[in-house]
Scaffold this active site. Sequence first.
Site, PDB file in Angstrom:
ATOM      1  NE  ARG A   1      59.555  25.964  18.537  1.00  0.00           N
ATOM      2  CZ  ARG A   1      60.291  25.036  17.971  1.00  0.00           C
ATOM      3  NH1 ARG A   1      61.293  24.489  18.611  1.00  0.00           N
ATOM      4  NH2 ARG A   1      60.029  24.654  16.748  1.00  0.00           N
ATOM      5  CD  GLU A  47      56.278  28.641  20.509  1.00  0.00           C
ATOM      6  OE1 GLU A  47      57.489  28.493  20.434  1.00  0.00           O
ATOM      7  OE2 GLU A  47      55.485  28.301  19.619  1.00  0.00           O
TER       8      GLU A  47
HETATM    9  N1  DCP Z   1      59.880  31.150  15.955  1.00  0.00           N
HETATM   10  C1  DCP Z   1      61.119  31.728  15.680  1.00  0.00           C
HETATM   11  N2  DCP Z   1      62.065  31.782  16.662  1.00  0.00           N
HETATM   12  C2  DCP Z   1      61.823  31.255  17.875  1.00  0.00           C
HETATM   13  C3  DCP Z   1      60.603  30.647  18.171  1.00  0.00           C
HETATM   14  C4  DCP Z   1      59.645  30.595  17.177  1.00  0.00           C
HETATM   15  O1  DCP Z   1      61.333  32.194  14.562  1.00  0.00           O
HETATM   16  N3  DCP Z   1      62.770  31.347  18.798  1.00  0.00           N
HETATM   17  C5  DCP Z   1      58.808  31.213  14.937  1.00  0.00           C
HETATM   18  C6  DCP Z   1      58.673  30.014  14.062  1.00  0.00           C
HETATM   19  C7  DCP Z   1      57.194  29.985  13.770  1.00  0.00           C
HETATM   20  C8  DCP Z   1      56.547  30.580  15.004  1.00  0.00           C
HETATM   21  O2  DCP Z   1      57.571  31.351  15.617  1.00  0.00           O
HETATM   22  O3  DCP Z   1      56.895  30.795  12.655  1.00  0.00           O
HETATM   23  C9  DCP Z   1      56.028  29.522  15.966  1.00  0.00           C
HETATM   24  O4  DCP Z   1      56.974  28.483  15.960  1.00  0.00           O
HETATM   25  P1  DCP Z   1      56.865  27.060  16.618  1.00  0.00           P
HETATM   26  O5  DCP Z   1      57.492  26.021  15.775  1.00  0.00           O
HETATM   27  O6  DCP Z   1      57.429  27.152  17.979  1.00  0.00           O
HETATM   28  O7  DCP Z   1      55.314  26.804  16.789  1.00  0.00           O
HETATM   29  P2  DCP Z   1      54.282  26.196  15.795  1.00  0.00           P
HETATM   30  O8  DCP Z   1      52.984  26.908  16.008  1.00  0.00           O
HETATM   31  O9  DCP Z   1      54.822  26.161  14.400  1.00  0.00           O
HETATM   32  O10 DCP Z   1      54.216  24.738  16.355  1.00  0.00           O
HETATM   33  P3  DCP Z   1      53.262  23.529  15.984  1.00  0.00           P
HETATM   34  O11 DCP Z   1      52.612  23.764  14.665  1.00  0.00           O
HETATM   35  O12 DCP Z   1      54.216  22.361  15.978  1.00  0.00           O
HETATM   36  O13 DCP Z   1      52.285  23.470  17.095  1.00  0.00           O
END
Ligand code: DCP
Length: 259
Positions: free
Chosen positions: A126, A52
């Site tokens: 995602r 991502e």
């Molecule tokens: N986010 C958002 N809107 C989106 C995509 C992401 O607000 N359309 C935000 C939410 C998090 C950050 O971006 O603060 C990254 O979100 P993810 O849940 O996709 O990724 P993580 O790093 O939290 O995933 P993981 O810890 O599961 O690897």
Amino acid sequence: PARGLQSTGPGPRPDGRARVRRVSIEGNIAVGKSTFAKLLQSASSDWEVVQEPVSKWQSIESRPSEGSGAPQQTVGNLLQMMYEDPQRWSYTFQTYSCMSRMKTQLQPPPPHLLSSKGTPVQVFERSVYSDRYIFALNSFELDCINPAEWAVYQDWHTFLVEQFGPQLELEGIIYLKASPQKCMERLGRRGRPEEGGVELDYLQKLHMQHERWLTERSTQLHFEKLKHVPVLELDASVEFLSDQTVRDEFIVKVKDFFS
Ligand code: DCP
């Protein structure tokens, strides 16, 4: 049990090699998608993870006009701006995060996948669908995106997804599921500065959106094929990084799902 991946495309290529299939990993913030993605990446050379583009959202670059010789400049951290003032910045953030994801999802698969004689799969952290049906929808329901912005978002999202067609389609979804409390604990542990103000209530809402979309399958989707995409749900409440047995079980389930 989950059905295996759909065959939406034209089947094997004339040279007998398999087509590269596309799968996304979905789940709440901090559930462990990246950790899981690394696990998949190391399990088979036929599985290629596409990360991502979070770092892009953390430093927005301004592009100087062509030929001006001016260097690129970082002009803002959109992730931070969105969390600090969601009503002002959610629409802008959702526009940019979805656009940058489209760019990554439209990249061709790497050559070693294209030449694979096995079961090549491109795995995305995602997708443009969770951008819309989890985050943008949730922002709209929280009044952080207003009805006009939501109408505009949905209009360009539908248009672009339809224009790009098969290049953005998914043949399967892996849903990493854990309680919002568990995600909160992991979010605290990883300490991404922009997420310092995220509250349990917000993770509960996102959890509900995932459940509606991927378990109950009651979200109003606008893409016919997406309604029938097989979902593999995995219990991500266990600490899969430190437990070899759990890791092995996950890999077996994913292999079954991909075959
Ligand atoms: N986010 C958002 N809107 C989106 C995509 C992401 O607000 N359309 C935000 C939410 C998090 C950050 O971006 O603060 C990254 O979100 P993810 O849940 O996709 O990724 P993580 O790093 O939290 O995933 P993981 O810890 O599961 O690897």
